[in-house]
Design an enzyme around this catalytic site. Structure first.
Site, PDB file in Angstrom:
ATOM      1  N   HIS A 246     -23.556  -4.696  -5.890  1.00 56.93           N
ATOM      2  CA  HIS A 246     -24.645  -4.320  -6.206  1.00 56.93           C
ATOM      3  C   HIS A 246     -24.848  -4.183  -7.832  1.00 56.93           C
ATOM      4  O   HIS A 246     -25.270  -2.852  -8.022  1.00 56.93           O
ATOM      5  CB  HIS A 246     -24.354  -2.291  -5.371  1.00 56.93           C
ATOM      6  CG  HIS A 246     -23.748  -3.228  -3.875  1.00 56.93           C
ATOM      7  ND1 HIS A 246     -24.951  -2.632  -2.814  1.00 56.93           N
ATOM      8  CD2 HIS A 246     -22.701  -2.877  -3.007  1.00 56.93           C
ATOM      9  CE1 HIS A 246     -24.354  -3.017  -2.183  1.00 56.93           C
ATOM     10  NE2 HIS A 246     -23.147  -2.876  -2.133  1.00 56.93           N
TER      11      HIS A 246
ATOM     12  N   GLU B 161     -28.021  -3.160  -8.222  1.00 58.22           N
ATOM     13  CA  GLU B 161     -29.238  -1.585  -7.360  1.00 58.22           C
ATOM     14  C   GLU B 161     -28.549  -0.569  -7.086  1.00 58.22           C
ATOM     15  O   GLU B 161     -29.438   0.705  -7.616  1.00 58.22           O
ATOM     16  CB  GLU B 161     -30.042  -2.144  -6.343  1.00 58.22           C
ATOM     17  CG  GLU B 161     -29.128  -1.116  -5.415  1.00 58.22           C
ATOM     18  CD  GLU B 161     -28.449  -1.917  -4.397  1.00 58.22           C
ATOM     19  OE1 GLU B 161     -27.311  -2.043  -3.482  1.00 58.22           O
ATOM     20  OE2 GLU B 161     -27.582  -3.643  -4.474  1.00 58.22           O
TER      21      GLU B 161
ATOM     22  N   CYS C 288     -23.338  -8.325  -2.200  1.00 57.42           N
ATOM     23  CA  CYS C 288     -22.892  -8.277  -0.658  1.00 57.42           C
ATOM     24  C   CYS C 288     -22.058  -9.049   0.628  1.00 57.42           C
ATOM     25  O   CYS C 288     -21.800 -10.199  -0.153  1.00 57.42           O
ATOM     26  CB  CYS C 288     -22.868  -6.700  -0.444  1.00 57.42           C
ATOM     27  SG  CYS C 288     -21.339  -5.899  -0.213  1.00 57.42           S
TER      28      CYS C 288
END
Length: 1561
Positions: A366, A368, A282
């Site tokens: 992202h 995760e 990001c």
């Protein structure tokens, strides 16, 4: 509730608030549910459908006012903040505080429901001093942000302090730009913290606003020692002496150029030699790019959401990623040796960079993912692996893309006749499939005997991609092989025709015949299908990847079934393997019940399954699409309103799920992708789960490796054309290369984001059958379904109720008259046992003030849903409390009416609550009042991406939750003037109805507006009303009619506007029309659309009875009806007026009388002699029509008929026995018939025309009869001034012809007639109705040298306890039709196409004939069977005696059953249950349905339950025996011929030119 607070539910909750935007637009009104503070920030939107606790605590949102596009927020509350993981981080959140400045949503759920919730979202916001507002048209706001880019905004909540200047116009000083602050400094840590001390390798992480889930991923999953340092930590001096082997750069808010200290440290790390691995996410990706020397820029509105498709530029694979960023890397500015790594498939922005020689890389999304999907978590493996010094595997592109096989000819297997569990959805998927194949220039061969479908049409023209050859033949393995030998296709598709097609495919594959013929199965391969269909293999496959299915064992006999049940523990679910829609299944509480269920299940399958009982668990479903490059997406997830235990086809289904958290949603999604990849499915499939309601435990129920009912629903609910995409994938294309057919610019490799809520509700028709239990369980009973779209749950559930049953005004308990009056004890029982009426019982309980908790205990329906229903009950109570319309709007009129409309209340419903008459006038009063206050619905688009990208879509719905339209209104210079009926029109039995002066008056009322000229007419367009929900009597044939009408309008250059709400149909495919309104077919909604679209008129005659019933009300509301005048439609529909008209014209009809009292009826019946027919007005498929053969029966039936018709008269008619029934279908213009077709019923009059076997052209009518029929029909057409389609049913006895009834609309037989004669009757009717020039088609019925026979398809196996005999009430759920050189050939084929099994197993036939005349009629056939000398004939005592005495034929005698258990050896039931009988011919005395259990009923029911063929009509039995005599039961009795071959048979006296276009004569 006190009298003061009772009205509160109609007032807006929360303090007044405003959202100001810096673009100078008007402030947006809202209501506060968060903290009463005012804030300023940058307004951005997120299109995720779950995960608000995660989003609100994401530091990347620092300083932003967040708009959530999904309208229903707060449903599952907020989890406990004090629960921490082993690292001391809050388990369910991404940081320790809320980072957004403020929250904007459309509809906030004041009640939440979830086992993990500790508080409501409102309370959490208040505790954190963050404002939240609702009541905003978030879709309009999102579109504004999309067009203008992110805008600064200010949220103001009204408080005592700011009351004075609240609501002032905005000024520049009101806004502060958060991007000029160093937002990273605000969210970064201040100290150095170590997680996972002692692990290896050691990684240093720069915290620029790092989400906790990143820490969990690195430390928990990858076991690293993670040292988190502030963003300004100087890596070169390394003051804390951190040892590190890899560098991680986190996400964060704001402008990356603000982080100069971080960039300096990264530059130091980039220069180290040997290089140490670097990974950024990001903001980290932007920082890495800046450190390397590239540039970043601020995006127009950023990418925020969970469904951004990103292409891995190494492999071309596409991943679905969650994102949250407003800045991006400029890929063109990357220095040498740096390359883009990922690319956004939608807007082509950079999504990641990589160094070509050193281990540095970063991504803009992202991996995760919290919230969102974790499909790219493998990037953490890469980073940690590089840090550990492990050599990274080489990643290569899939070579499959380059070996695309080309196919020249494909065979598509259809689904055959409609039955319960397999309905119109396969017409939709098959039509989409043909379209996709034709786009690739593939020759398409279709086998499907269902003549009523759109896919079997052959109107060849540019726009419509139709099959090249259609075979109307039984879908059986041997027939399919015959076609394959003849056509020699390269491929076959068996996933688009339901279980029927799948079973044929599996059988042909197993026998090796497909392989031998060199035919490839396209899409999912047969071994994979078998793995999903066979529970044992399926369970093993799931164990390989650590997933489990519900405990389940298969059994091949009763003993093993009992063993299995004891292993699992009672109660258990019993089902037959390889069965459609849960056929032959049920719950057993003990061994006795198990034995009886198992015996029935074994009759349909040789393997049965015993399953763990998971009733009370939540049932969820995901639709998954996968291509051969292993791109895999979930298109839609759905949650059942009812808990597990009810077949999903009988459940109310909500899409997307409403009560799942982000963790649950993505846990199940992750499993779905894992399972589908492991199984190797290519194309589309669905996976069903059971989720424990108090934890995250789940198990997999099943995977359907084909298109199913829920695929059609998912396609319509999301706008993602699953069948079309699945077909392209089966040809070897990949998802990335297919375009999103709604936006036309983005890729099909994406997961739709919805900004609305959808409810599917089933439609049952159980009332039509005596003795059918209406309990819902694991076997599907519904015959159709509807889909409602809106922006609040209350709105969609009420819409859906009106769609399923047009007689309802909304969701009512008491007022619906569905639930019998009952005391609380029996109401509890109604809640405990799921039935087709349970929803209304729940509503009744809420209206009686029962608590949500109590109802939840009884039903296990999630409290969130119940609290929404409770809102509806409270609002109803408030209206009733007001008592009058004036009282209701005395205070806050606009707010109150808006609140009611947003909750889905109809005008007529409100009128009834406040004591106005529930008629057109009452409805009109409410309508004009709300329009006076400016409360009108807005039109919204379904665009698959929640307004994130511009959509060129015509797929629309209407809602009151919003204030701007997505499409332009057509301005009209004409005001609509509703004309309420004069007193003459009110008296339906008035002698001056047929006088010219009356007709002039009536005409003046309805045709107030003539079309000025044709050209403007074409631009203004025509509204076509669709068929609504499929039910018995109105099915796919009306969808064919609507589609034919739309296609003709478009050919003639008219704009076409469709209104329909049935997700199974082709007419609701947005490709078919210029505008599709997925909306109610109620007067209110049709007028809403009429007023917006300002069309030339409305077509009401192609959708069956629902639109036809609207003709009068629409005319009275000022709409222009195209075709036959509404007044004339009413004259034909009202049995009394119609009969009187026939008498005046001296056309024969059976004796009749209008009923006022029961006694009058009985006197009349005795006068004309029993049997008599009791029939109400305005019905479809003979609802509550009954034949009464005695006085007591007549009294019982009258009670029923009065219920059906309300204020309409009930007519009693002499029932003529032994007459022949004739169908007359025609098209007229201005009362002159253009074309007609005459078909005859094989059965005698008395069998409903929808259940009859119809022969066309008629084979056995006297010439004189035909003349009578034509003469009567043309007089009726003149008298009713018909323009458009109509159908008349006649009966003939000897030479006497009488009229039974006349429908001034398309009838069930129109597709059958059109396809048999090769001329589309509806196309012609459409031209007639729109005032175009029409030429009749040129053909002669007498010269056609082939025959088509239409046979009914029944679903008695599913309707437990229904009597499978035929009467005046329609019972069939579908139909098939086949062609032949003569009637016998066509009859035999169509009988086989209804899945009828010939007596070839044991060659045994049981005869049980009730009356002497029927025995006499069958005598010749019995003699023929004896002569054939291969059948063993059984008989019941009376039948045996008759044939022995009269014809000296010996039958083996079996006794008739006295009750259900009378099945000892020597009885009829014993022989049937043991499987010794192949065919039962059981002809009852035919006077209608008695209530006592007759022996005949027991024999018929046993035949159905134990899979024995059954014939209950003597005419059909005679016809079948003739076919057997002619040897048509032999293997090679038929050569397959497609419909085109029949059309080419030369006829005497005229010739058919090649390729004559049906609509261009």
């Amino acid at each position: 509730m006190t009298a003061d607070t009772i009205m509160d539910c109609l007032e807006a909750q929360g303090e007044e608030s405003y959202l100001y935007l810096a673009d100078g637009s008007n402030p947006i009104e809202a209501r506060s549910f968060g903290a009463p503070v005012s804030v300023t920030g940058e307004v951005v939107f997120n299109t995720g459908m779950v995960g608000y606790p995660e989003a609100l605590t994401d530091p990347s949102y620092r300083g932003q006012i967040l708009v959530l596009t999904y309208p229903l927020i707060g449903n599952y509350g907020v989890p406990d903040e004090s629960i921490e993981d082993e690292y001391g981080l809050p388990k369910f959140f991404e940081s320790k505080q809320i980072h957004i400045a403020g929250l904007v949503v459309s509809s906030y759920s004041w009640e939440h429901s979830h086992w993990a919730a500790q508080k409501s979202l409102a309370k959490w916001l208040q505790e954190n001093n963050i404002p939240g507002v609702c009541g905003v048209d978030t879709r309009a706001l999102t579109k504004n942000l999309r067009e203008h880019g992110s805008i600064l905004g200010r949220l103001e909540v009204k408080t005592k302090e700011n009351e004075a200047d609240f609501g002032r116009p905005s000024s520049p000083i009101m806004f502060e730009d958060p991007n000029i602050r160093n937002l990273v400094a605000e969210v970064s840590t201040n100290e150095v913290v170590v997680y996972g001390k002692g692990n290896s390798p050691k990684i240093i992480a720069y915290d620029c606003g790092m989400k906790f889930n990143i820490i969990r991923y690195l430390v928990d999953t990858h076991k690293v020692e993670l040292t988190v340092v502030p963003f300004s930590y100087d890596l070169e001096t390394n003051s804390a002496n951190v040892e590190w082997e890899g560098l991680f750069l986190s996400n964060g808010p704001g402008d990356p150029t603000m982080c100069s200290e971080t960039i300096k440290s990264i530059q130091y790390a980039l220069e180290l030699n040997p290089p140490r691995p670097i990974f950024g996410i990001c903001l980290g990706s932007q920082l890495l790019a800046l450190a390397a020397g590239a540039k970043t820029y601020k995006m127009k509105y950023g990418n925020r959401g969970m469904n951004q498709p990103c292409i891995d530029l190494r492999t071309g694979r596409c991943y679905i990623t969650p994102q949250n960023h407003g800045f991006a890397v400029d890929a063109d500015s990357l220095p040498p040796l740096w390359k883009p790594l990922f690319l956004n498939a939608n807007d082509l922005t950079n999504e990641g960079i990589v160094h070509t020689t050193k281990p540095f890389f970063s991504v803009q999304f992202h991996p995760e993912a919290s919230g969102g999907p974790c499909d790219t978590a493998f990037l953490f493996d890469k980073f940690v692996g590089e840090t550990r010094g492990e050599s990274q595997p080489l990643i290569l592109q899939n070579g499959l893309n380059y070996q695309r096989k080309t196919y020249k000819k494909v065979l598509l297997v259809g689904s055959g006749g409609l039955s319960i569990g397999q309905a119109g959805e396969f017409d939709y998927s098959g039509s989409q499939c043909i379209k996709a194949l034709k786009e690739e220039n593939i020759e398409v061969i279709l086998i499907n005997p269902n003549i009523a479908t759109v896919q079997t049409s052959q109107d060849k023209d540019e726009g419509n991609h139709m099959a090249d050859r259609v075979y109307f033949l039984p879908i059986r393995p041997n027939v399919v092989m015959d076609i394959i030998h003849k056509e020699k296709p390269d491929g076959i598709i068996v996933s688009m025709g339901g279980q029927t097609a799948l079973n044929v495919g599996v059988e042909l594959w197993k026998s090796g015949e497909l392989q031998k013929a060199g035919v490839e199965i396209l899409g999912t391969q047969i071994p994979v299908i078998e793995a999903t269909e066979d529970r044992e293999i399926f369970s093993e496959k799931l164990k390989e990847i650590g997933e489990t299915i519900a405990l389940s064992y298969s059994a091949t006999n009763i003993e093993t079934a009992i063993e299995a049940a004891n292993k699992i523990g009672y109660p258990v679910l019993i089902r037959a393997a390889y069965a459609l829609g849960g056929l032959g299944s049920g719950f057993a509480d003990n061994e006795a019940e198990l034995k009886s269920l198992a015996a029935k299940a074994f009759s349909t399958s040789d393997q049965i399954l015993i399953d763990q009982d998971l009733r009370g668990w939540k049932e969820l479903e995901y639709e998954v699409v996968r291509d051969n490059s292993d791109n895999c997406i979930t298109v839609c997830n759905m949650e059942n309103f009812d808990p597990l235990g009810i077949h999903t086809g009988d459940s109310i289904v909500v899409c997307p799920s409403q009560t799942l958290t982000n963790r649950e949603y993505f846990m199940l999604r992750r499993t779905a992708l894992k399972v589908v990849r492991h199984l190797g499915i290519v194309g589309e499939c669905n996976i069903q789960y059971a989720l424990h309601p108090e934890s995250e435990r789940y198990c997999i129920i099943e995977v359907n490796a084909r298109l199913s009912r829920s695929s059609a629903l998912a396609s319509k609910a999301t706008g993602y054309p699953l069948a079309y995409v699945a077909t392209k994938l089966s040809l070897g294309k990949n998802l990335v290369s297919i375009k999103n057919s709604i936006t036309k610019t983005t890729t099909a490799c994406f997961e739709p984001s919805l900004d609305y809520c959808v409810v599917k509700m089933p439609r049952w028709d159980l009332k039509k059958f005596n003795r059918v239990s209406n309990k819902l369980g694991s076997s599907m009973l519904s015959v159709g379904e509807v889909m409602a779209i809106g922006r609040t749950f209350e709105e969609v559930i009420q819409k859906a109720c009106r769609m399923v049953n047009p007689g309802l005004t909304g969701l009512d308990g008491e007022d619906s008259n569905i639930v019998d009056e009952c005391d609380n004890k029996s109401l509890e029982e109604k809640l405990r046992v799921p039935t087709d009426e349970r929803l209304f019982a729940v509503q009744l309980a809420l209206e009686r003030g029962w608590s949500v908790e109590k109802i939840f205990d009884l039903t296990k329906i999630d409290p969130w849903f119940l609290s929404k229903l409770s809102n509806i009950a409270n609002m109803r109570k408030a209206c009733k409390h007001a008592g009058t319309l004036d009282e209701l709007v005395k205070e806050n009129p606009r707010q109150r009416l808006q609140a009611l409309k947003m909750a889905g209340f109809s005008d007529r419903q409100i009128a009834r609550y406040v004591g106005l008459p529930a008629t057109l006038e009452g409805e009109h009063k409410v309508r004009s009042l709300r329009k006076k206050y400016g409360i009108i619905p807005v039109v919204k688009q379904i665009d698959t991406l929640a307004a994130e990208f511009p959509a060129q879509t015509n797929y629309l719905y209407m809602t009151y939750s919003g204030d701007t339209d997505d499409v332009d209104t057509i301005e009209s210079d004409e005001e609509l003037t509703p004309s309420y009926r004069s007193s003459v029109l009110n008296t339906s039995i008035s002698t001056d109805l047929d006088t010219p002066s009356f007709q002039r008056r009536a005409r003046a009322l309805s045709s107030g507006k003539a079309v000025k000229n044709l050209l403007t007419a074409k631009e203004r367009g025509v509204i076509v009303l669709g068929c609504g929900a499929y039910c018995i009597g109105s099915s796919v044939e009306f969808d064919w009619c609507a589609v034919s009408c739309i296609r003709q309008l478009r050919r003639d250059g008219f704009k076409s506007i469709v209104i329909n709400y049935n997700p199974e149909t082709v007419s609701t495919d947005y490709d078919e029309s210029d505008r599709l309104y997925f909306e109610e077919l109620s007067l209110e909604r049709v007028m809403d659309i009429y007023e917006r679209e300002n069309p030339v008129g409305v077509v009401v005659s192609v959708g069956g009875q629902i639109p036809n019933n609207l003709a009068g009300p629409l005319r009275d509301s000022g709409a222009n009806i195209l075709g036959t005048d509404a007044t004339d439609i009413e004259r034909a529909e009202d049995r009394h007026q119609f009969s009187q008209m026939l008498d005046n014209m001296s056309i024969g009809q059976p004796e009749w009388s209008v009923l006022n009292t029961k006694d009058e009826a009985i006197v009349f019946a005795n006068k004309v002699g029993f049997p008599v027919l009791v029939r109400p007005s305005f019905v479809l498929s003979g609802a509550a029509m009954r034949v009464a053969s005695s006085e007591s029966e007549l009294r019982n039936f009258l009670a029923l008929a009065e219920d059906v018709s309300g204020d309409k008269p009930v007519v009693v008619t002499k029932f003529v026995e032994g007459a022949k029934e004739i169908e007359f279908d025609a098209i007229a213009k201005g009362g002159e018939i253009l074309n007609y077709a005459i078909g005859e019923h094989l059965e005698n009059a008395g069998v409903h025309s929808g259940d009859a076997t119809v022969v066309l052209p008629a084979q056995k009518l006297y010439v004189k009869t035909i003349k009578h029929v034509k003469r009567y029909a043309s007089s009726i057409a003149k008298a009713l001034r018909i323009t458009g389609p109509f159908n008349i049913q006649f009966m003939a006895k000897g030479n006497q012809v009488q009229v039974i009834e006349c429908n001034l609309r398309a009838s069930r037989t129109f597709p059958f007639v059109s396809k048999t004669l090769n001329h589309n009757f509806i196309s012609l009717a459409t031209r007639a109705m729109t005032g175009m020039d029409v030429e009749p088609y040129k053909f002669s019925l007498l010269d056609i040298d082939y025959v088509c026979v239409k046979a009914p398809m029944f679903s008695f196996t599913r309707l437990r306890g229904a009597d499978p005999s035929l009467g005046v009430e329609m019972a069939s759920t579908g139909e098939v039709a086949c062609f032949g050189q003569d009637q016998n050939e066509a009859f035999m084929q169509s009988l086989l196409a209804t899945t009828f099994q010939l007596p070839t197993k044991n060659h045994t036939i049981l005869l049980s004939i009730a009356t002497t005349e029927k025995r006499q009629e069958l005598a010749g056939s019995v003699e023929a069977l004896v002569k054939l000398n291969k059948y063993k004939l059984y008989g019941t005592p009376g039948t045996c005696k008759y044939y022995k005495e009269k014809h000296n034929i010996d039958l083996i005698c079996v006794t008739k059953p006295a009750n259900e258990d009378d099945d000892a050896p020597g009885t009829a039931l014993h022989e049937i249950k043991e499987g010794n009988i192949d065919l039962v011919i059981n002809v009852s005395d035919g006077t209608g349905r008695k209530d006592e259990l007759t022996a005949g009923y027991l024999i018929r029911r046993a035949s159905v339950d134990f899979g024995t063929s059954l014939i209950t009509n003597v005419k059909c039995a005679v016809e079948l025996v003739i076919c057997l005599e002619r040897g048509m039961d032999k293997k090679n009795a038929f050569v397959p011929r497609h419909i085109g071959e029949f059309y080419k048979i030369p006829s005497v006296g005229w010739t058919v030119k090649e390729n004559t276009h049906p609509s261009l004569h």
